[in-house]
Design a protein around this motif. Structure first.
Motif, mmCIF file in Angstrom:
data_model
loop_
_atom_site.group_PDB
_atom_site.id
_atom_site.type_symbol
_atom_site.label_atom_id
_atom_site.label_comp_id
_atom_site.label_asym_id
_atom_site.label_seq_id
_atom_site.Cartn_x
_atom_site.Cartn_y
_atom_site.Cartn_z
ATOM 1 N N LYS A 109 1.960 -0.662 -13.717
ATOM 2 C CA LYS A 109 0.500 -0.761 -13.570
ATOM 3 C C LYS A 109 -0.167 0.609 -13.661
ATOM 4 C CE LYS A 109 -0.199 -3.116 -9.791
ATOM 5 N NZ LYS A 109 -0.739 -3.788 -8.609
ATOM 6 N N ALA A 110 0.517 1.621 -13.108
ATOM 7 C CA ALA A 110 -0.036 2.980 -13.100
ATOM 8 C C ALA A 110 0.136 3.684 -14.439
ATOM 9 C CB ALA A 110 0.630 3.795 -11.992
ATOM 10 N N GLY A 111 0.872 3.060 -15.359
ATOM 11 C CA GLY A 111 1.044 3.645 -16.689
ATOM 12 C C GLY A 111 2.088 4.749 -16.750
ATOM 13 N N ILE A 112 3.058 4.732 -15.830
ATOM 14 C CA ILE A 112 4.076 5.795 -15.837
ATOM 15 C C ILE A 112 5.470 5.247 -16.136
ATOM 16 C CG2 ILE A 112 2.758 7.408 -14.428
ATOM 17 C CD1 ILE A 112 4.467 6.559 -12.016
ATOM 18 N N THR A 113 5.525 4.232 -16.975
ATOM 19 C CA THR A 113 6.791 3.720 -17.502
ATOM 20 C C THR A 113 6.641 3.577 -19.017
ATOM 21 O OG1 THR A 113 6.162 1.384 -17.281
ATOM 22 C CG2 THR A 113 7.283 2.407 -15.391
ATOM 23 N N GLU A 150 0.833 -1.206 0.000
ATOM 24 C CA GLU A 150 0.000 0.000 0.000
ATOM 25 C C GLU A 150 0.871 1.260 0.000
ATOM 26 O OE1 GLU A 150 -3.507 2.184 2.605
ATOM 27 O OE2 GLU A 150 -2.979 0.112 3.055
ATOM 28 N N SER A 151 1.957 1.243 0.764
ATOM 29 C CA SER A 151 2.876 2.370 0.805
ATOM 30 C C SER A 151 3.530 2.587 -0.560
ATOM 31 C CB SER A 151 3.943 2.135 1.881
ATOM 32 O OG SER A 151 4.916 3.141 1.852
ATOM 33 N N ILE A 152 3.914 1.483 -1.196
ATOM 34 C CA ILE A 152 4.526 1.573 -2.531
ATOM 35 C C ILE A 152 3.512 2.128 -3.530
ATOM 36 C CG2 ILE A 152 5.445 0.192 -4.445
ATOM 37 C CD1 ILE A 152 6.719 -1.634 -2.259
ATOM 38 N N ALA A 153 2.285 1.624 -3.499
ATOM 39 C CA ALA A 153 1.243 2.109 -4.409
ATOM 40 C C ALA A 153 0.966 3.595 -4.190
ATOM 41 C CB ALA A 153 -0.030 1.292 -4.239
ATOM 42 N N ASN A 154 0.938 4.028 -2.932
ATOM 43 C CA ASN A 154 0.713 5.448 -2.629
ATOM 44 C C ASN A 154 1.861 6.313 -3.150
ATOM 45 O OD1 ASN A 154 -1.749 4.980 -1.390
ATOM 46 N ND2 ASN A 154 -0.855 4.821 0.653
ATOM 47 N N ALA A 155 3.102 5.839 -2.984
ATOM 48 C CA ALA A 155 4.258 6.603 -3.460
ATOM 49 C C ALA A 155 4.222 6.736 -4.978
ATOM 50 C CB ALA A 155 5.553 5.930 -3.005
ATOM 51 N N VAL A 156 3.941 5.648 -5.669
ATOM 52 C CA VAL A 156 3.848 5.697 -7.136
ATOM 53 C C VAL A 156 2.700 6.610 -7.556
ATOM 54 C CG1 VAL A 156 3.308 4.324 -9.183
ATOM 55 C CG2 VAL A 156 4.975 3.487 -7.520
ATOM 56 N N GLY A 157 1.604 6.547 -6.832
ATOM 57 C CA GLY A 157 0.477 7.441 -7.118
ATOM 58 C C GLY A 157 0.849 8.905 -6.990
ATOM 59 N N ARG A 158 1.683 9.229 -6.028
ATOM 60 C CA ARG A 158 2.129 10.627 -5.854
ATOM 61 C C ARG A 158 2.987 11.075 -7.035
ATOM 62 N NH1 ARG A 158 4.868 11.480 -0.442
ATOM 63 N NH2 ARG A 158 4.713 13.659 -1.066
ATOM 64 N N VAL A 159 3.831 10.170 -7.546
ATOM 65 C CA VAL A 159 4.636 10.501 -8.726
ATOM 66 C C VAL A 159 3.711 10.726 -9.919
ATOM 67 C CG1 VAL A 159 6.366 9.635 -10.354
ATOM 68 C CG2 VAL A 159 6.678 9.274 -7.899
ATOM 69 N N LYS A 160 2.730 9.863 -10.084
ATOM 70 C CA LYS A 160 1.793 9.988 -11.209
ATOM 71 C C LYS A 160 1.004 11.296 -11.125
ATOM 72 C CE LYS A 160 -1.798 7.681 -13.779
ATOM 73 N NZ LYS A 160 -2.449 6.424 -14.071
ATOM 74 N N GLU A 161 0.546 11.660 -9.928
ATOM 75 C CA GLU A 161 -0.213 12.904 -9.734
ATOM 76 C C GLU A 161 0.567 14.127 -10.198
ATOM 77 O OE1 GLU A 161 -1.124 13.117 -5.604
ATOM 78 O OE2 GLU A 161 -2.601 11.499 -5.700
ATOM 79 N N ARG A 162 1.863 14.110 -9.988
ATOM 80 C CA ARG A 162 2.711 15.246 -10.359
ATOM 81 C C ARG A 162 3.011 15.288 -11.860
ATOM 82 N NH1 ARG A 162 5.371 18.580 -6.146
ATOM 83 N NH2 ARG A 162 4.234 17.934 -4.296
ATOM 84 N N ASP A 163 2.682 14.210 -12.559
ATOM 85 C CA ASP A 163 2.903 14.098 -14.001
ATOM 86 C C ASP A 163 4.368 14.277 -14.376
ATOM 87 O OD1 ASP A 163 1.963 13.542 -16.574
ATOM 88 O OD2 ASP A 163 1.815 15.672 -17.070
ATOM 89 N N TYR A 164 5.247 13.766 -13.528
ATOM 90 C CA TYR A 164 6.670 13.800 -13.853
ATOM 91 C C TYR A 164 6.962 12.806 -14.960
ATOM 92 C CZ TYR A 164 7.714 16.615 -9.749
ATOM 93 O OH TYR A 164 7.771 17.619 -8.827
ATOM 94 N N ARG A 165 7.825 13.186 -15.879
ATOM 95 C CA ARG A 165 8.209 12.326 -16.994
ATOM 96 C C ARG A 165 9.631 11.803 -16.844
ATOM 97 N NH1 ARG A 165 3.811 11.224 -20.245
ATOM 98 N NH2 ARG A 165 2.223 12.655 -19.517
ATOM 99 N N TYR A 166 10.422 12.461 -15.991
ATOM 100 C CA TYR A 166 11.797 12.043 -15.709
ATOM 101 C C TYR A 166 11.889 11.795 -14.209
ATOM 102 C CZ TYR A 166 12.731 13.870 -20.335
ATOM 103 O OH TYR A 166 12.694 14.095 -21.681
#
Length: 103
Positions: free
Chosen positions: A55-59, A20-36
């Motif tokens: 899974k989150a579509g950010i790779t 859950e912690s890992i999923a939340n951290a990845v979600g925070r990266v996705k929210e910011r729309d960082y590409r690098y």
């Protein structure tokens, strides 16, 4: 005259072993729309982080991940297709630390 650097630093801590912690951290990266993304990932948890990012579509196309990982990466092409896809278009900085060294 000080200029704002063009790079933004955003720390995203997570608890290794806590999905859950890992999923939340990845979600925070996705929210910011960082590409690098530069990620320093400990132990084998980099695989869990990258699975979640995939899974989150950010790779993959449109994203670049640079990893600082303390071990060599290798994947099983029969059972780890998601990781192989997640690690495409990434870079890895491998480092080795002698645990017996004293500082």
């Amino acid at each position: 005259l000080a200029l704002e650097p063009p790079m933004k630093v955003f720390l995203v801590p997570y608890d290794p072993g806590d999905q859950e912690s890992i999923a939340n951290a990845v979600g925070r990266v996705k929210e910011r729309d960082y590409r690098y993304v530069f990620a320093i990932l400990a132990g084998s948890w980099h695989e869990e982080v990258m699975k979640e990012a995939h899974k989150a579509g950010i790779t993959g196309p449109g994203y670049f991940w640079l990893h600082g990982i303390g071990r060599e990466l290798s994947f099983n092409s029969n059972s780890q297709r998601d990781l192989i896809e997640a690690y495409s278009r990434t870079g890895t900085i491998s480092y080795a630390i002698d645990n017996s060294a004293s500082f």
